[in-house]
Design a protein around this motif. Structure first.
Motif, PDB file in Angstrom:
ATOM      1  N   GLY A 245       0.827  -1.209   0.000  1.00  0.00           N
ATOM      2  CA  GLY A 245       0.000   0.000   0.000  1.00  0.00           C
ATOM      3  C   GLY A 245       0.858   1.253   0.000  1.00  0.00           C
ATOM      4  O   GLY A 245       2.087   1.194   0.054  1.00  0.00           O
ATOM      5  N   LYS A 246       0.180   2.384  -0.047  1.00  0.00           N
ATOM      6  CA  LYS A 246       0.886   3.659  -0.135  1.00  0.00           C
ATOM      7  C   LYS A 246       1.385   4.100   1.238  1.00  0.00           C
ATOM      8  O   LYS A 246       0.679   3.962   2.239  1.00  0.00           O
TER       9      LYS A 246
ATOM     10  N   HIS B  46      -7.425  -5.403  -0.341  1.00  0.00           N
ATOM     11  CA  HIS B  46      -6.897  -4.935  -1.630  1.00  0.00           C
ATOM     12  C   HIS B  46      -7.574  -3.630  -2.056  1.00  0.00           C
ATOM     13  O   HIS B  46      -6.918  -2.702  -2.551  1.00  0.00           O
ATOM     14  N   GLU B  47      -8.871  -3.565  -1.865  1.00  0.00           N
ATOM     15  CA  GLU B  47      -9.617  -2.361  -2.249  1.00  0.00           C
ATOM     16  C   GLU B  47      -9.115  -1.137  -1.489  1.00  0.00           C
ATOM     17  O   GLU B  47      -8.887  -0.060  -2.075  1.00  0.00           O
TER      18      GLU B  47
ATOM     19  N   THR C 177      -6.144  -0.757   0.115  1.00  0.00           N
ATOM     20  CA  THR C 177      -4.745  -0.417  -0.183  1.00  0.00           C
ATOM     21  C   THR C 177      -4.620   0.255  -1.546  1.00  0.00           C
ATOM     22  O   THR C 177      -3.872   1.226  -1.702  1.00  0.00           O
ATOM     23  N   GLU C 178      -5.368  -0.242  -2.507  1.00  0.00           N
ATOM     24  CA  GLU C 178      -5.300   0.344  -3.855  1.00  0.00           C
ATOM     25  C   GLU C 178      -5.880   1.754  -3.892  1.00  0.00           C
ATOM     26  O   GLU C 178      -5.475   2.589  -4.715  1.00  0.00           O
TER      27      GLU C 178
ATOM     28  N   LYS D 156      -2.520   1.030   4.624  1.00  0.00           N
ATOM     29  CA  LYS D 156      -1.210   0.415   4.423  1.00  0.00           C
ATOM     30  C   LYS D 156      -1.177  -0.855   5.269  1.00  0.00           C
ATOM     31  O   LYS D 156      -1.615  -0.850   6.422  1.00  0.00           O
TER      32      LYS D 156
ATOM     33  N   THR E 238       2.357  -9.496  -3.071  1.00  0.00           N
ATOM     34  CA  THR E 238       0.903  -9.616  -2.863  1.00  0.00           C
ATOM     35  C   THR E 238       0.287 -10.747  -3.681  1.00  0.00           C
ATOM     36  O   THR E 238      -0.428 -11.588  -3.105  1.00  0.00           O
TER      37      THR E 238
END
Length: 257
Positions: free
Chosen positions: A85-86, A116-117, A119-120, A125, A160
């Motif tokens: 993640g960012k 996933h949703e 983090t994207e 994070k 991932t």
């Protein structure tokens, strides 16, 4: 002085000299025994040290442990966390997992899409920490080898998807199938671009084995109840039996307002 008295004194001196010589001989033998025993002790100690040295650094699989090599991009204390993640995400989900752990698989299958949703979208994070408690409980090396392979995937920028493939193909808890490196390499073919010579060598050489062991030590010393352990900004959300993927998502969104 009579000849008889002189003869008696000579005899006494001779006996005394003989006793002294006998005592000297005993003293020499005693010193020799002491020196010999000392040598044996030193040699024995050297042998013990040699055995300890020969066994030092060996793990449960009987392989000599190498230097601790953290996977690319690992963060946190002792570089034991694999981040996803960012970096700018306001919320952090810390997950301790074991690739042989059935409860970890159940968590992943239930929460994976939501994680996933988030983090994207830059909302969350995730910091993954890998443990090997099933190896310790059930025997074998599958937890460690799978964790090493996942760290190798991190080196390739494919953590991932490979992480998800490992859990999707998790064997029964009593089946140490992940100890077979060919199984781990076969699963890598399900991730685009992962099945490379570098990845194969990393898996076969156990490049990150010592790092995995250090991560597991951090888990065991951390006082956690088991795997998975899931902390949202320090709060153990996995212990909340009412928690659902939807509730987790809402907690993250609320925290980010």
């Amino acid at each position: 002085m009579s000849e008889k008295n002189r003869e008696g004194k000579r005899t006494a001196r001779q006996k005394l000299a003989a006793e002294r010589e006998k005592q000297k001989s005993k003293d020499r033998r005693r010193r020799a025994l002491i020196v010999g025993a000392s040598v044996v002790c030193v040699l024995g100690l050297a042998a013990v040290i040699g055995v300890i040295g020969a066994n030092a650094g060996k793990d449960d699989g009987g392989e000599a442990a190498g230097p601790v090599v953290a996977p690319s991009g690992a963060q946190g204390k002792d570089s034991l966390a694999i981040p996803v993640g960012k970096e700018s995400a306001k919320s952090t989900l810390t997950i301790w997992e074991d690739f042989r752990c059935p409860a970890c698989k159940a968590f992943e299958l239930a929460y994976r899409d939501t994680i996933h949703e988030l983090t994207e979208a830059g909302q969350l994070k995730v910091e993954y920490h890998l443990a090997t408690i099933i190896d310790g409980n059930m025997g074998g090396t599958g937890s460690r080898k799978a964790a090493n392979a996942a760290a190798c995937a991190q080196d390739a920028g494919k953590f991932t998807p490979y992480h998800d493939v490992l859990f999707a193909n998790q064997p029964a808890e009593s089946d140490d199938a992940f100890a077979d490196e060919s199984k781990l390499l076969d699963l890598a073919r399900e991730v685009d671009g992962l099945d490379t010579t570098l990845f194969q060598e990393c898996v076969k050489n156990g490049t990150h084995n010592s790092w995995v062991e250090k991560s597991n030590e951090a888990f065991t010393s951390g006082g956690f109840g088991g795997t998975p352990t899931v902390l949202l900004d320090g709060e153990n959300v996995y212990q909340d039996r009412s928690m659902t993927p939807e509730k987790l998502k809402q907690k993250v969104l609320d925290a980010n307002k």
